[in-house]
Scaffold this active site. Structure first.
Site, PDB file in Angstrom:
ATOM      1  N   THR A 185      62.393  75.667 -11.124  1.00 25.88           N
ATOM      2  CA  THR A 185      62.782  74.985 -12.371  1.00 25.88           C
ATOM      3  C   THR A 185      63.851  75.833 -13.061  1.00 25.88           C
ATOM      4  O   THR A 185      63.859  77.052 -12.910  1.00 25.88           O
ATOM      5  CB  THR A 185      61.542  74.863 -13.272  1.00 25.88           C
ATOM      6  OG1 THR A 185      60.649  73.952 -12.656  1.00 25.88           O
ATOM      7  CG2 THR A 185      61.867  74.392 -14.676  1.00 25.88           C
ATOM      8  N   ASP A 216      55.283  69.868 -17.726  1.00 31.94           N
ATOM      9  CA  ASP A 216      55.577  70.318 -19.095  1.00 31.94           C
ATOM     10  C   ASP A 216      57.071  70.266 -19.436  1.00 31.94           C
ATOM     11  O   ASP A 216      57.436  70.188 -20.613  1.00 31.94           O
ATOM     12  CB  ASP A 216      55.102  71.765 -19.284  1.00 31.94           C
ATOM     13  CG  ASP A 216      55.814  72.710 -18.323  1.00 31.94           C
ATOM     14  OD1 ASP A 216      55.848  72.401 -17.101  1.00 31.94           O
ATOM     15  OD2 ASP A 216      56.343  73.744 -18.765  1.00 31.94           O
ATOM     16  N   THR A 236      58.565  77.834 -17.499  1.00 37.22           N
ATOM     17  CA  THR A 236      58.470  77.452 -16.083  1.00 37.22           C
ATOM     18  C   THR A 236      57.122  77.899 -15.550  1.00 37.22           C
ATOM     19  O   THR A 236      56.624  78.960 -15.929  1.00 37.22           O
ATOM     20  CB  THR A 236      59.612  78.081 -15.255  1.00 37.22           C
ATOM     21  OG1 THR A 236      59.388  77.767 -13.874  1.00 37.22           O
ATOM     22  CG2 THR A 236      59.709  79.585 -15.429  1.00 37.22           C
ATOM     23  N   GLY A 237      56.537  77.087 -14.699  1.00 40.02           N
ATOM     24  CA  GLY A 237      55.225  77.441 -14.149  1.00 40.02           C
ATOM     25  C   GLY A 237      54.385  76.203 -13.940  1.00 40.02           C
ATOM     26  O   GLY A 237      54.912  75.087 -13.873  1.00 40.02           O
ATOM     27  N   GLY A 239      52.768  73.329 -14.829  1.00 36.83           N
ATOM     28  CA  GLY A 239      52.971  72.525 -16.029  1.00 36.83           C
ATOM     29  C   GLY A 239      51.717  72.066 -16.744  1.00 36.83           C
ATOM     30  O   GLY A 239      51.696  71.989 -17.978  1.00 36.83           O
TER      31      GLY A 239
HETATM   32  N1  ASP Z   1      56.807  73.490 -14.969  1.00 38.85           N
HETATM   33  C1  ASP Z   1      57.243  72.638 -13.897  1.00 38.85           C
HETATM   34  C2  ASP Z   1      56.256  71.517 -13.734  1.00 38.85           C
HETATM   35  O1  ASP Z   1      55.076  71.753 -13.817  1.00 38.85           O
HETATM   36  C3  ASP Z   1      57.378  73.350 -12.590  1.00 38.85           C
HETATM   37  C4  ASP Z   1      58.014  74.727 -12.641  1.00 38.85           C
HETATM   38  O2  ASP Z   1      58.373  75.207 -13.698  1.00 38.85           O
HETATM   39  O3  ASP Z   1      58.170  75.364 -11.597  1.00 38.85           O
HETATM   40  O4  ASP Z   1      56.663  70.419 -13.478  1.00 38.85           O
END
Ligand code: ASP
Length: 317
Positions: A185, A216, A236-237, A239
């Site tokens: 992301t 998210d 990022t992470g 979500g």
């Molecule tokens: N936060 C993003 C999601 O959950 C994915 C990511 O940040 O890697 O869609």
């Protein structure tokens, strides 16, 4: 009285010059299990692209451009770069398609725009900005959002445009093993020379997502938030955890309610994220231009650049 007016003019002058000289730009390209085992050539490509993103933003800000313009242009660059899970190079849904999410927020007036689950807009962050500026809404989704973007004259593409063979090979491998991978992301937060903050985030979401799942990234307050009174944040992470904690807004609220610095607020929020089993990271900047980059994963592609020349680009802890 004379001294009072003199003081006021001096105060305004100092404040104006302070704001008119400083800018800070912080970017991320996703957090996750990133290690030194990544081939050196690939590491180099990530460093180079993060560096290019900072340069693109710096040119805009150096010339007095706005925070929101810098956020949009930097994210467009990332969306066009197939290395990242945003725009071209996005991860695949369970059904082998690309569904994209993006959001943008202007900290000077709390205006925000977001798109979720879009499939045909070349640059989702541009669609988010159009929602902010040219619609009475904050978030549009799916076919309606595609139609809105097309009406607004944005470049539309076939869904196959987003497909890269590298990402598709890993999709097929991961689908057979049912491995859910999330990193890549992209996000950008900015303090501009006028003292305004802005934040934006763009993603293909989690790979193998199903049933119209939205993370998210397009949710204002979860993946993105900006308020001149506190800070600008992009996340990022995983979500689902970021939505449950309202991570981006949580950091701003801690600053506002507890009157603590951004660094402490971000630490508290990431600790809370860890305590509920969520993984990921955030980038943020406050009104004084202090950059913060925090994550509880082994790495996060990230970098910042300040107008005084201070700079950092990295991916590991
Ligand atoms: N936060 C993003 C999601 O959950 C994915 C990511 O940040 O890697 O869609």
């Amino acid at each position: 009285m004379k001294y009072f007016y003199g003081f006021c003019i001096l105060f305004l002058f100092v404040n104006f010059t302070a704001n008119s000289q400083n800018y800070t730009l912080v970017v991320h390209g996703g957090a996750g299990s990133i290690s030194n085992e990544m081939p050196a050539e690939m590491q180099q490509r990530y460093i180079e692209t993060l560096d290019s993103a900072l340069k693109i933003g710096a040119i805009i800000l150096e010339n007095g451009g706005t925070a929101i313009d810098a956020v949009e242009k930097v994210i467009v660059y990332f969306e066009n770069c197939p290395l990242y899970n945003a725009g071209k190079g996005a991860v695949f849904t369970w059904d082998g398609k690309n569904e994209l999410d993006a959001s943008i927020m202007d900290g000077s007036n709390l205006m925000a725009g977001a798109v979720a689950g879009i499939t045909r807009v070349k640059n989702p962050i541009k669609a988010a900005r159009k929602v902010l500026e040219e619609s009475p809404h904050v978030m549009l989704s799916g076919d309606g959002a595609n139609a809105f973007a097309s009406e607004k004259g944005l470049e539309m593409v076939d869904n196959t445009y987003f497909k890269t063979s590298k990402r598709y090979e890993s999709f097929e491998r991961q689908k057979s093993l049912y491995v859910k991978d999330k990193k890549g992301t992209v996000g950008c937060v900015v303090l501009d020379k006028q003292g305004n903050l802005a934040a934006g985030t763009s993603t293909g979401g989690m790979n193998l997502k199903r049933w119209g799942r939205i993370g998210d990234s397009p949710v204002i307050g979860a993946g993105t938030y900006a308020d001149n009174n506190t800070c600008a944040v992009s996340c990022t992470g995983h979500g689902e955890y970021f939505i449950r904690l309202g991570v981006a807004r949580d950091i701003a609220a801690r600053m506002e309610y507890k009157q603590i610095p951004l660094e402490n607020a971000a630490t508290e929020t990431i600790d809370k994220l860890t305590s509920i089993g969520g993984f990921g990271g955030i980038i943020a900047v406050d009104g004084k231009g202090n950059p913060v980059m925090k994550f509880n994963t082994t790495g996060m592609f990230r970098g910042y650049l300040k107008s005084d020349g201070t700079k950092f680009v990295g991916m590991l802890e």
